[in-house]
Design an enzyme around this catalytic site. Structure first.
Site, mmCIF file in Angstrom:
data_model
loop_
_atom_site.group_PDB
_atom_site.id
_atom_site.type_symbol
_atom_site.label_atom_id
_atom_site.label_comp_id
_atom_site.label_asym_id
_atom_site.label_seq_id
_atom_site.Cartn_x
_atom_site.Cartn_y
_atom_site.Cartn_z
ATOM 1 N N ARG A 187 -15.762 3.260 -9.648
ATOM 2 C CA ARG A 187 -15.288 4.129 -8.566
ATOM 3 C C ARG A 187 -16.131 3.955 -7.329
ATOM 4 N NH1 ARG A 187 -12.532 8.651 -8.409
ATOM 5 N NH2 ARG A 187 -12.576 7.939 -6.276
ATOM 6 N N ARG A 227 -8.151 -8.129 1.219
ATOM 7 C CA ARG A 227 -7.365 -9.356 1.168
ATOM 8 C C ARG A 227 -7.988 -10.451 2.035
ATOM 9 N NH1 ARG A 227 -5.210 -9.975 -2.420
ATOM 10 N NH2 ARG A 227 -3.651 -8.373 -2.423
ATOM 11 N N CYS A 235 -2.296 0.264 -2.448
ATOM 12 C CA CYS A 235 -2.728 1.438 -1.684
ATOM 13 C C CYS A 235 -1.790 2.609 -1.964
ATOM 14 C CB CYS A 235 -2.684 1.153 -0.188
ATOM 15 S SG CYS A 235 -3.922 0.002 0.397
ATOM 16 N N GLU A 283 -3.943 9.827 -1.319
ATOM 17 C CA GLU A 283 -4.673 10.734 -2.197
ATOM 18 C C GLU A 283 -3.900 12.056 -2.286
ATOM 19 O OE1 GLU A 283 -7.529 11.626 -4.822
ATOM 20 O OE2 GLU A 283 -7.506 9.727 -3.747
ATOM 21 N N ARG A 294 -10.899 5.786 -1.034
ATOM 22 C CA ARG A 294 -11.410 5.708 -2.404
ATOM 23 C C ARG A 294 -10.945 4.407 -3.052
ATOM 24 N NH1 ARG A 294 -10.052 11.186 -1.563
ATOM 25 N NH2 ARG A 294 -11.558 12.698 -2.352
ATOM 26 N N TYR A 336 -20.805 5.910 -3.774
ATOM 27 C CA TYR A 336 -20.295 6.960 -2.894
ATOM 28 C C TYR A 336 -21.123 6.947 -1.625
ATOM 29 C CZ TYR A 336 -17.544 8.492 -6.811
ATOM 30 O OH TYR A 336 -16.637 8.529 -7.828
ATOM 31 N N ARG A 381 -19.324 13.230 -5.663
ATOM 32 C CA ARG A 381 -19.988 13.020 -6.943
ATOM 33 C C ARG A 381 -21.501 12.937 -6.728
ATOM 34 N NH1 ARG A 381 -17.260 11.427 -11.631
ATOM 35 N NH2 ARG A 381 -19.276 11.971 -12.500
#
Length: 122
Positions: A7, A63, A75, A78, A90, A108, A116
């Site tokens: 992540r 890309r 894509c 969220e 993210r 992060y 987080r």
């Protein structure tokens, strides 16, 4: 060898193409460096953005990175939860690796460190 998810998240200050693409590259480069992976090891990358980031597709930045031309990218928006972090990109990087779940380093950056704090390095 197992498939593991890595992540990452980062925020940008403005909804503009340049900052979105730069932030995406910064975050992915940090994920690659921290986990010692190469594009050949990547199964796919799932990218989400908050609804306030619509100036470009963050996957465009990936890309254009050398060696990433054949990595499957997608894509999406969220989930728009009220009061959630704004201007956030993210990543969920699915990678073939011998690392255990505990050895994976999630990244992060910027305001996304608040998502987080348990995984954010001081």
């Amino acid at each position: 060898m197992s498939v593991r998810g890595i992540r990452g998240a980062i925020t940008v200050d403005v909804n503009e193409e340049g900052p979105i693409l730069q932030a995406t590259v910064e975050m992915l480069n940090d994920i690659v460096k921290a986990n010692g992976i190469v594009p050949h090891d990547i199964c796919s990358v799932f990218v989400t953005v908050t609804g306030d980031l619509d100036a470009t597709f963050p996957a465009r930045a990936i890309r254009q990175m050398e060696g990433w031309e054949l990595v499957p990218l997608m894509c999406a928006l969220e989930v728009p939860v009220k009061g959630s972090l704004e201007k956030c990109i993210r990543l969920m990087v699915l990678v073939n690796t011998d690392k255990s779940q505990q050895e994976i380093e999630h990244i992060y950056l910027g305001g996304a460190q608040a998502l987080r704090p348990d995984l954010t390095k001081a």
